[in-house]
Design a protein around this motif. Sequence first.
Motif, PDB file in Angstrom:
ATOM      1  N   ILE A  25       0.834  -1.206   0.000  1.00  0.00           N
ATOM      2  CA  ILE A  25       0.000   0.000   0.000  1.00  0.00           C
ATOM      3  C   ILE A  25       0.867   1.255   0.000  1.00  0.00           C
ATOM      4  N   ALA A  26       1.970   1.241   0.737  1.00  0.00           N
ATOM      5  CA  ALA A  26       2.788   2.440   0.892  1.00  0.00           C
ATOM      6  C   ALA A  26       3.715   2.695  -0.283  1.00  0.00           C
ATOM      7  N   LYS A  27       4.202   1.622  -0.948  1.00  0.00           N
ATOM      8  CA  LYS A  27       5.252   1.810  -1.942  1.00  0.00           C
ATOM      9  C   LYS A  27       4.931   1.277  -3.330  1.00  0.00           C
ATOM     10  N   VAL A  28       4.045   0.320  -3.441  1.00  0.00           N
ATOM     11  CA  VAL A  28       3.790  -0.305  -4.738  1.00  0.00           C
ATOM     12  C   VAL A  28       2.502   0.205  -5.365  1.00  0.00           C
ATOM     13  N   ALA A  29       1.435   0.308  -4.592  1.00  0.00           N
ATOM     14  CA  ALA A  29       0.142   0.739  -5.119  1.00  0.00           C
ATOM     15  C   ALA A  29       0.221   2.184  -5.613  1.00  0.00           C
ATOM     16  N   PRO A  30      -0.543   2.529  -6.635  1.00  0.00           N
ATOM     17  CA  PRO A  30      -0.596   3.926  -7.084  1.00  0.00           C
ATOM     18  C   PRO A  30      -1.035   4.848  -5.957  1.00  0.00           C
ATOM     19  N   ARG A  31      -0.477   6.050  -5.948  1.00  0.00           N
ATOM     20  CA  ARG A  31      -0.756   6.984  -4.857  1.00  0.00           C
ATOM     21  C   ARG A  31      -2.241   7.275  -4.716  1.00  0.00           C
ATOM     22  N   GLN A  32      -2.954   7.383  -5.834  1.00  0.00           N
ATOM     23  CA  GLN A  32      -4.376   7.704  -5.765  1.00  0.00           C
ATOM     24  C   GLN A  32      -5.219   6.544  -5.257  1.00  0.00           C
ATOM     25  N   ALA A  33      -4.664   5.332  -5.235  1.00  0.00           N
ATOM     26  CA  ALA A  33      -5.418   4.168  -4.767  1.00  0.00           C
ATOM     27  C   ALA A  33      -5.126   3.820  -3.315  1.00  0.00           C
ATOM     28  N   ARG A  34      -4.171   4.480  -2.676  1.00  0.00           N
ATOM     29  CA  ARG A  34      -3.768   4.103  -1.320  1.00  0.00           C
ATOM     30  C   ARG A  34      -4.879   4.362  -0.313  1.00  0.00           C
ATOM     31  N   VAL A  35      -5.561   5.480  -0.444  1.00  0.00           N
ATOM     32  CA  VAL A  35      -6.631   5.782   0.506  1.00  0.00           C
ATOM     33  C   VAL A  35      -7.746   4.752   0.392  1.00  0.00           C
ATOM     34  N   ARG A  36      -8.088   4.355  -0.824  1.00  0.00           N
ATOM     35  CA  ARG A  36      -9.139   3.349  -1.011  1.00  0.00           C
ATOM     36  C   ARG A  36      -8.724   2.008  -0.432  1.00  0.00           C
ATOM     37  N   LEU A  37      -7.474   1.640  -0.593  1.00  0.00           N
ATOM     38  CA  LEU A  37      -6.996   0.374  -0.027  1.00  0.00           C
ATOM     39  C   LEU A  37      -7.024   0.409   1.499  1.00  0.00           C
ATOM     40  N   LEU A  38      -6.640   1.526   2.080  1.00  0.00           N
ATOM     41  CA  LEU A  38      -6.700   1.639   3.536  1.00  0.00           C
ATOM     42  C   LEU A  38      -8.137   1.564   4.042  1.00  0.00           C
ATOM     43  N   LEU A  39      -9.054   2.224   3.338  1.00  0.00           N
ATOM     44  CA  LEU A  39     -10.464   2.149   3.736  1.00  0.00           C
ATOM     45  C   LEU A  39     -10.995   0.730   3.604  1.00  0.00           C
ATOM     46  N   LEU A  40     -10.515  -0.003   2.601  1.00  0.00           N
ATOM     47  CA  LEU A  40     -10.938  -1.393   2.431  1.00  0.00           C
ATOM     48  C   LEU A  40     -10.509  -2.246   3.613  1.00  0.00           C
ATOM     49  N   VAL A  41      -9.348  -1.952   4.181  1.00  0.00           N
ATOM     50  CA  VAL A  41      -8.866  -2.697   5.344  1.00  0.00           C
ATOM     51  C   VAL A  41      -9.571  -2.243   6.619  1.00  0.00           C
TER      52      VAL A  41
END
Length: 220
Positions: A25-41
Amino acid sequence: ARSFIFATAATALTLVVMFPVAFYIAKVAPRQARVRLLLLVIAPFWISEIIRSFAWILMLSNRGAINSFLSFVGFSGPPLDLLYNNISLTIGVLYLTSLYMLLPLYSALEKIDDKLLEAAADLGAAGPRRLVRIILPLAREGIVTGCTLTFLLVVGLYAMPLLLGGPSNTLFASIIGQVFGRAGDSWPLGSAFSIILILAALAYVGVFMALLKKPSRRQS
């Protein structure tokens, strides 16, 4: 002793499982998708611990989702014994504590400058070497914070060990709850047990943080 051993093992397992997730999430995922991934968790943690425990009971029981799926794909034999043992308790605890490990790790990893990793790669450092020499030292504070939060949460669990662990996998916090629930004058004993648990947990965490304390730099 069983509670502290289990909490230590669960903390180490949570770190091993959640570190790659936090790094992705911090280094590989696109920056614009990080917030969505965190919300998913984070989203499942809006539900109470008891409801999530019952959800795992439905998943792991003899006629639950996992055994039903195995039967559907042609698995022959009796249902897998996945409930009311160390397997179900470990899965439930890992699921419960994942967020408390993920957020400190993500915060520490997100602060690491990508140019450091790029420079190390250009100089010939392979992935494992970059992990050991750069990523882990720079993420030390996140690792210590995540492990501390996870350990303190696991060692004080009450409801989940009763629901998923069964009678042979109770932790000390569950015993304390049973003492307080007895009839008669048992509250002094429960209070003593509570103080013992708190002091022992704080001492354990203090030793852990002292061992992983970041060495101070010598001034030249």
